[in-house]
Design a protein around this motif. Structure first.
Motif, short mmCIF file in Angstrom:
data_model
loop_
_atom_site.label_atom_id
_atom_site.label_comp_id
_atom_site.label_asym_id
_atom_site.label_seq_id
_atom_site.Cartn_x
_atom_site.Cartn_y
_atom_site.Cartn_z
N HIS A 18 2.58 9.51 -10.39
CA HIS A 18 2.03 9.25 -11.73
C HIS A 18 0.57 9.68 -11.88
CE1 HIS A 18 5.11 5.72 -12.09
NE2 HIS A 18 5.63 6.85 -12.50
N GLY A 19 -0.11 9.87 -10.78
CA GLY A 19 -1.56 10.11 -10.84
C GLY A 19 -2.31 8.79 -10.86
N ASP A 20 -3.57 8.82 -10.42
CA ASP A 20 -4.35 7.58 -10.31
C ASP A 20 -4.60 6.94 -11.67
OD1 ASP A 20 -4.59 7.54 -7.57
OD2 ASP A 20 -6.40 8.78 -7.58
N ASP A 21 -4.90 7.75 -12.68
CA ASP A 21 -5.27 7.19 -13.98
C ASP A 21 -4.12 6.40 -14.58
OD1 ASP A 21 -6.92 6.79 -16.31
OD2 ASP A 21 -5.62 8.24 -17.31
N LEU A 22 -2.92 7.01 -14.65
CA LEU A 22 -1.77 6.30 -15.23
C LEU A 22 -1.41 5.08 -14.38
CD1 LEU A 22 0.51 5.87 -17.21
CD2 LEU A 22 1.82 7.65 -16.05
N GLN A 23 -1.48 5.23 -13.06
CA GLN A 23 -1.09 4.09 -12.22
C GLN A 23 -2.07 2.93 -12.37
OE1 GLN A 23 1.89 4.47 -11.03
NE2 GLN A 23 1.89 2.29 -10.53
N ASP A 24 -3.37 3.26 -12.50
CA ASP A 24 -4.36 2.19 -12.77
C ASP A 24 -4.01 1.46 -14.06
OD1 ASP A 24 -5.95 2.58 -10.57
OD2 ASP A 24 -7.36 3.92 -11.59
N ARG A 25 -3.69 2.25 -15.09
CA ARG A 25 -3.36 1.64 -16.39
C ARG A 25 -2.10 0.80 -16.28
NH1 ARG A 25 -4.73 4.86 -21.34
NH2 ARG A 25 -6.53 6.15 -20.87
N LEU A 26 -1.07 1.31 -15.59
CA LEU A 26 0.18 0.55 -15.43
C LEU A 26 -0.10 -0.78 -14.73
CD1 LEU A 26 2.54 3.47 -14.38
CD2 LEU A 26 3.13 1.80 -16.13
N GLU A 27 -0.91 -0.73 -13.68
CA GLU A 27 -1.15 -1.96 -12.90
C GLU A 27 -1.92 -3.01 -13.69
OE1 GLU A 27 -2.87 -0.78 -9.15
OE2 GLU A 27 -1.12 0.46 -8.67
N GLU A 76 0.84 -1.21 0.00
CA GLU A 76 0.00 0.00 0.00
C GLU A 76 0.87 1.26 0.00
OE1 GLU A 76 -2.97 1.84 -0.93
OE2 GLU A 76 -3.03 -0.35 -0.94
N GLN A 77 1.97 1.24 0.76
CA GLN A 77 2.87 2.42 0.78
C GLN A 77 3.48 2.65 -0.60
OE1 GLN A 77 5.31 0.95 4.11
NE2 GLN A 77 5.14 3.00 5.00
N MET A 78 3.92 1.57 -1.24
CA MET A 78 4.55 1.74 -2.55
C MET A 78 3.54 2.18 -3.59
SD MET A 78 7.66 -1.02 -2.76
CE MET A 78 8.46 -0.12 -4.09
N ARG A 79 2.34 1.63 -3.50
CA ARG A 79 1.30 1.99 -4.45
C ARG A 79 0.94 3.48 -4.29
NH1 ARG A 79 -3.60 -1.98 -4.61
NH2 ARG A 79 -2.34 -3.06 -6.15
N ARG A 80 0.82 3.92 -3.02
CA ARG A 80 0.47 5.32 -2.78
C ARG A 80 1.57 6.25 -3.30
NH1 ARG A 80 0.25 5.77 2.79
NH2 ARG A 80 -1.05 3.90 2.77
N ALA A 81 2.83 5.86 -3.08
CA ALA A 81 3.95 6.69 -3.55
C ALA A 81 3.92 6.80 -5.07
CB ALA A 81 5.27 6.10 -3.08
N ALA A 82 3.65 5.68 -5.75
CA ALA A 82 3.61 5.70 -7.22
C ALA A 82 2.43 6.55 -7.69
CB ALA A 82 3.49 4.27 -7.76
N ARG A 83 1.29 6.44 -7.00
CA ARG A 83 0.12 7.23 -7.39
C ARG A 83 0.37 8.72 -7.22
NH1 ARG A 83 -4.57 4.60 -8.46
NH2 ARG A 83 -4.08 2.39 -8.63
N ASP A 84 1.14 9.07 -6.17
CA ASP A 84 1.48 10.48 -5.97
C ASP A 84 2.30 11.01 -7.14
OD1 ASP A 84 0.22 10.62 -3.59
OD2 ASP A 84 2.02 10.48 -2.34
N GLU A 130 13.76 -7.29 -5.25
CA GLU A 130 14.33 -6.38 -4.26
C GLU A 130 13.95 -4.93 -4.57
OE1 GLU A 130 18.54 -6.83 -3.54
OE2 GLU A 130 18.41 -8.99 -3.83
N ILE A 131 13.91 -4.60 -5.88
CA ILE A 131 13.64 -3.22 -6.28
C ILE A 131 12.16 -2.89 -6.15
CG2 ILE A 131 13.58 -1.70 -8.31
CD1 ILE A 131 16.16 -3.21 -9.26
N ALA A 132 11.33 -3.79 -6.62
CA ALA A 132 9.88 -3.54 -6.73
C ALA A 132 9.15 -4.83 -6.34
CB ALA A 132 9.54 -3.12 -8.16
N PRO A 133 9.07 -5.09 -5.03
CA PRO A 133 8.63 -6.42 -4.59
C PRO A 133 7.19 -6.78 -4.95
CG PRO A 133 8.91 -4.91 -2.72
CD PRO A 133 9.47 -4.22 -3.92
N TYR A 134 6.38 -5.81 -5.35
CA TYR A 134 4.97 -6.14 -5.60
C TYR A 134 4.65 -6.22 -7.09
CZ TYR A 134 5.28 -4.95 -0.75
OH TYR A 134 5.69 -4.91 0.56
#
Lengths: 64, 218
Positions: free
Chosen positions: B22-31, B12-20, B96-100
């Motif tokens: 990239h924005g929600d729309d791009l992060q949704d698309r990336l995921e 959740e912490q990593m996801r929130r940091a990425a959303r901050d 190690e870099i991006a565990p999720y």
């Protein structure tokens, strides 16, 4: 005229395979797009270049 | 407040940091995106790190080869990983870099007989081989048989030439090509980490642009 990699060429009427051979392309290292569509390799010898065609010959070099 | 060192952040912490960032729309698309990396050398290992850091949903990592000492100057492996399969070594490093980020490894040589199976489920295909005939085989195979996928290939990144000659071109609606188009390792100019990474970053960045809905190379 046929546009090949952005340049005008007077090769209309030639088969794509003949053009590639004449220009010294190695067919195992290229991909050819004509008017927005890939030309499958087995069709190189029955693809006749026509006036107005836009052709892009992508050549792959080594390294990665 | 300073974080304790060594603790891996939660999903959740990593996801929130990425959303901050990239924005929600791009992060949704990336995921929601799966990218297949064909070849895990200088191009593929670096492009995979870019996409994993960006928070792509899933990576399919394909290579038959093992890490060699001659790879270490430009590829994302550690000296202690020499001898390991690149698929295994890179998936450990990415963990190690991006565990999720979900990674799938396919330790096989890609050929005309198996590429459809190996690329099953990939939205975006990154061609990252070093051999020009293998590059041409994969590009022709994908464009002829998997026309609904995006394909980002590379040609020409060897040597110490200017970084400014590496560029991304859109060849057809779903086919993009990165590189300078001419710098060939066969000309005995070697591969330099920074220039290969620039080209890998072009490939990864075009993937992210496509994910964002930006389909032009310029």
């Amino acid at each position: 005229m046929v546009t090949i990699n952005g340049e005008a060429s007077s090769c209309a009427g030639l088969a794509l395979s003949d053009y590639l051979e004449q220009e010294g392309f190695d067919a195992t290292r290229i991909a050819v797009e004509r008017n927005g569509e890939i030309v499958p390799k087995p069709q190189y010898n029955r693809t006749i270049l026509c006036d107005g065609d836009a052709v892009e010959i992508v050549c792959f070099v080594g390294g990665g | 407040m300073a974080e304790m060192t060594g603790a891996v952040p939660s999903r959740e912490q990593m996801r929130r940091a990425a959303r901050d960032r990239h924005g929600d729309d791009l992060q949704d698309r990336l995921e929601r995106t799966t990218a297949a990396i064909c070849g895990l050398g200088g191009l593929g290992s670096n492009a995979a790190v870019c996409l994993a850091r960006a928070g792509i949903g899933r990576l399919i990592l394909i290579d038959f080869d093992r890490v060699d000492v001659t790879n270490l100057h430009r590829q994302q492996y550690k000296a202690a990983q020499v001898g390991m399969y690149k698929t295994q070594a890179l998936s450990e490093n990415l963990a190690e870099i991006a565990p999720y980020v979900e990674t799938e490894t396919r330790t096989e040589r890609i050929g005309s007989g198996n590429f459809r199976d190996l690329l099953d489920g990939a939205d975006i295909i990154i061609e990252a081989f070093d051999d020009p005939q293998a590059k041409a085989m994969l590009v022709n195979g994908v464009l002829e048989n998997l026309p609904d996928r995006y394909l980002i290939a590379a040609s020409g990144m060897a040597g110490t030439g200017s970084s400014n000659t590496i560029r991304t071109r859109k060849i057809t609606e779903r086919f993009y090509l990165c590189g300078d188009g001419i710098s060939d390792v066969a000309d005995d100019i070697g591969l330099v980490s920074s220039r290969v990474m620039i080209c890998a970053a072009h490939q990864a960045h075009m993937a992210i642009r496509l994910i964002a809905g930006e389909t032009e190379a310029w």
